[in-house]
Enzyme design. Sequence first.
Site, PDB file in Angstrom:
ATOM      1  N   LYS A   1      -3.199  11.112   5.346  1.00 48.13           N
ATOM      2  CA  LYS A   1      -2.767  10.139   6.351  1.00 48.13           C
ATOM      3  C   LYS A   1      -1.595  10.730   7.129  1.00 48.13           C
ATOM      4  CE  LYS A   1      -4.053   6.569   3.036  1.00 48.13           C
ATOM      5  NZ  LYS A   1      -5.433   6.779   3.314  1.00 48.13           N
TER       6      LYS A   1
ATOM      7  N   ASP B   1      17.533   9.333  -7.945  1.00 46.29           N
ATOM      8  CA  ASP B   1      18.995   9.521  -7.962  1.00 46.29           C
ATOM      9  C   ASP B   1      19.638   9.276  -6.596  1.00 46.29           C
ATOM     10  OD1 ASP B   1      18.820  10.188 -10.610  1.00 46.29           O
ATOM     11  OD2 ASP B   1      19.182  12.329 -10.326  1.00 46.29           O
TER      12      ASP B   1
ATOM     13  N   HIS C   1      -8.056  11.875   1.477  1.00 46.09           N
ATOM     14  CA  HIS C   1      -7.276  10.635   1.583  1.00 46.09           C
ATOM     15  C   HIS C   1      -6.025  10.857   2.451  1.00 46.09           C
ATOM     16  CE1 HIS C   1      -4.986   7.260  -0.639  1.00 46.09           C
ATOM     17  NE2 HIS C   1      -6.078   6.677  -0.245  1.00 46.09           N
TER      18      HIS C   1
ATOM     19  N   HIS D   1       0.830  -1.197   0.000  1.00 48.80           N
ATOM     20  CA  HIS D   1       0.000   0.000   0.000  1.00 48.80           C
ATOM     21  C   HIS D   1       0.869   1.254   0.000  1.00 48.80           C
ATOM     22  CE1 HIS D   1      -3.177   2.609   2.050  1.00 48.80           C
ATOM     23  NE2 HIS D   1      -3.751   2.185   0.964  1.00 48.80           N
TER      24      HIS D   1
ATOM     25  N   ASP E   1       2.314  18.627  19.265  1.00 49.81           N
ATOM     26  CA  ASP E   1       3.070  19.825  19.613  1.00 49.81           C
ATOM     27  C   ASP E   1       4.563  19.645  19.334  1.00 49.81           C
ATOM     28  OD1 ASP E   1       2.035  18.130  21.911  1.00 49.81           O
ATOM     29  OD2 ASP E   1       3.829  18.969  22.826  1.00 49.81           O
TER      30      ASP E   1
ATOM     31  N   LYS F   1       3.388   4.292  -0.922  1.00 53.79           N
ATOM     32  CA  LYS F   1       3.500   5.187  -2.054  1.00 53.79           C
ATOM     33  C   LYS F   1       4.705   6.091  -1.817  1.00 53.79           C
ATOM     34  CE  LYS F   1      -1.179   5.138  -0.627  1.00 53.79           C
ATOM     35  NZ  LYS F   1      -1.534   3.926  -1.251  1.00 53.79           N
TER      36      LYS F   1
HETATM   37  C1  LIG Z   1      -8.320   2.815   2.954  1.00 56.66           C
HETATM   38  O1  LIG Z   1      -9.576   2.400   3.315  1.00 56.66           O
HETATM   39  C2  LIG Z   1     -10.558   2.537   2.323  1.00 56.66           C
HETATM   40  C3  LIG Z   1     -11.905   2.182   2.892  1.00 56.66           C
HETATM   41  O2  LIG Z   1     -11.854   0.927   3.500  1.00 56.66           O
HETATM   42  C4  LIG Z   1     -10.255   1.652   1.163  1.00 56.66           C
HETATM   43  O3  LIG Z   1     -11.229   1.833   0.141  1.00 56.66           O
HETATM   44  C5  LIG Z   1      -8.933   2.059   0.623  1.00 56.66           C
HETATM   45  O4  LIG Z   1      -8.549   1.149  -0.376  1.00 56.66           O
HETATM   46  C6  LIG Z   1      -7.888   2.072   1.729  1.00 56.66           C
HETATM   47  N1  LIG Z   1      -6.778   2.696   1.187  1.00 56.66           N
HETATM   48  C7  LIG Z   1      -6.215   2.162   0.188  1.00 56.66           C
HETATM   49  C8  LIG Z   1      -5.774   3.116  -0.868  1.00 56.66           C
HETATM   50  O5  LIG Z   1      -6.110   0.956   0.141  1.00 56.66           O
END
Ligand SMILES: *[C@@H]1O[C@H](CO)[C@@H](O)[C@H](O)[C@H]1NC(C)=O
Length: 473
Positions: free
Chosen positions: A401, A192, A399, A185, A406, A187
């Site tokens: 994350k 370089d 999206h 998952h 502080d 990214k």
């Molecule tokens: C994060 O959670 C969502 C909802 O469950 C899901 O659709 C998504 O795929 C997840 N993130 C990734 C990009 O996998």
Amino acid sequence: MHVEWRRRDNRQIHLYSRYVMALATVTTVLLAAMALYNLLTPRVSSSHPAPSSSLHLSPAESCSDSCRIVLVESIPEGLEFNSSTTHPSIFQSWLSLMAEARSSLNIASFYWTLTNQDTGTHEPTAYQGETILTKLAELSGTLSVRIAVNTPQDSQPQRDLTLLNHSGADIRTVNMRQLTSGVLHTKFWVVDKKHVYIGSANMDWRSLTQVKELAAVVYNCSSLAADLGKIFEAYWFLGESQSIPSPWPASFSTFYNKDTPLQLLLNNTPSSVYLSSSPPSVCAAGRTPDLQSILSVIEDAQSFIYIAVMNYLPTMEFSHPKRYWADIDTQLRRAAYEKKVEVRLLISCWNSTPPVMFSFLKSLASVYDPKHNLDIQVRLFVVPASPKQKEIPFARVNHNKYMVTDKIAYIGTSNWSGDYFANTAGSALVVNQTASQSLEPTVQSQLKAVFERDWSSDYSTPLTQLTNLKDVC
Ligand SMILES: *[C@@H]1O[C@H](CO)[C@@H](O)[C@H](O)[C@H]1NC(C)=O
Ligand SMILES: *[C@@H]1O[C@H](CO)[C@@H](O)[C@H](O)[C@H]1NC(C)=O
Ligand SMILES: *[C@@H]1O[C@H](CO)[C@@H](O)[C@H](O)[C@H]1NC(C)=O
Ligand SMILES: *[C@@H]1O[C@H](CO)[C@@H](O)[C@H](O)[C@H]1NC(C)=O
Ligand SMILES: *[C@@H]1O[C@H](CO)[C@@H](O)[C@H](O)[C@H]1NC(C)=O
């Protein structure tokens, strides 16, 4: 004689003073270098060796790079904030990284849908993604481009990967489902062996124009790039071996983790930085697992914890039978109760949100009682969509994350539910500039401003026990 002496003396004085000036310059540079070295070197003297860690690792030479970090964002088409807080776009940052690339580009990715054709759409806003794909294909013919990607399912488009492969890129698919029952998952990009990109955006045109994303780019930072390169090499290895080594060979080990972070200058500010990774089975010796890094950042907070994540669930979302998983949830309640820390969660609401998420979030939000200094608050962020935008599948959502306290900025790639830390490959950049005396804004202060902009915008709605979700999203 006297005059002659004077003249000679004058010349000598002149020469001498040039010599002294040169010496002074050299000395200044040396002193500055020593000061910098002292500043950057962990306090480990050879006469008093540090207690050796169980891993027998100690930080190597400090990084002498002077790195430049930039927060980058994708703001979905049409969103407007009443705020001066803006950052360069992720699209621009990918273009600039490709323009910088001279020898190599390594990309860790979940899936690839950079074109309208991939998503069966006819959207003008796919242009940015399509541009990225074209440029990546061009680069694949001229330098080493390697792509690690989660093994695509048959139903997933593979056109982009086929194009890149035909253009000369090396591609390895990583079968995380078979290896850990998770997915790859992560990214990030490593360019370089010197520049890095890490954050929430997928290799998806929607991540550039229709989904709200946050990431960091760090330029001219070979020490950090070398460390992220080790995580990339681990995925690359998994793509070939199709099994997880235990232990990992020493070449994947790192010196840099939450206890002995990398010391470097980020935007001229002395910083402690490390990269965490999940799941634990892909962490070589020395690597802090992503969950440990989140728990320690929460624990370290003294006054506030702001969290912006798409999904937040104290469960193993995808496990059968169902399992409760409260590691992060407990840590947040503990911080709020024991240290009176102010906790804010900005969570996304869209049509793919699992409904059970709101029950758990209402439970967290009930830990709110100003009289007793209990202060956990939750807001739901909704990205509005026009009828036409609604037709774009899996778009119009926040999206993000990340977490900012502080003290610390944490920029990750995982949803916050148990699966992501136990089975799914993800990684995060953790930046600590607590010791900074610099006037430049810290990453922490910039990330806090992003959070405050979003939290106080019209796109956010407080979640209370009475909230009817149908009215919100
Ligand atoms: C994060 O959670 C969502 C909802 O469950 C899901 O659709 C998504 O795929 C997840 N993130 C990734 C990009 O996998
Ligand atoms: C990439 O292309 C080569 C031939 O050009 C082929 O042998 C290889 O299987 C392809 N790899 C992937 C992952 O598509
Ligand atoms: C990296 O550092 C060099 C030398 O200081 C500088 O010329 C270049 O602009 C920097 N690159 C980036 C992308 O900031
Ligand atoms: C951040 O750095 C400070 C001092 O530089 C240190 O005391 C603190 O423990 C660090 N915090 C974390 C979470 O690593
Ligand atoms: C910005 O401020 C105006 C005027 O107060 C308000 O109408 C608008 O909804 C605000 N937008 C956001 C995104 O907060």
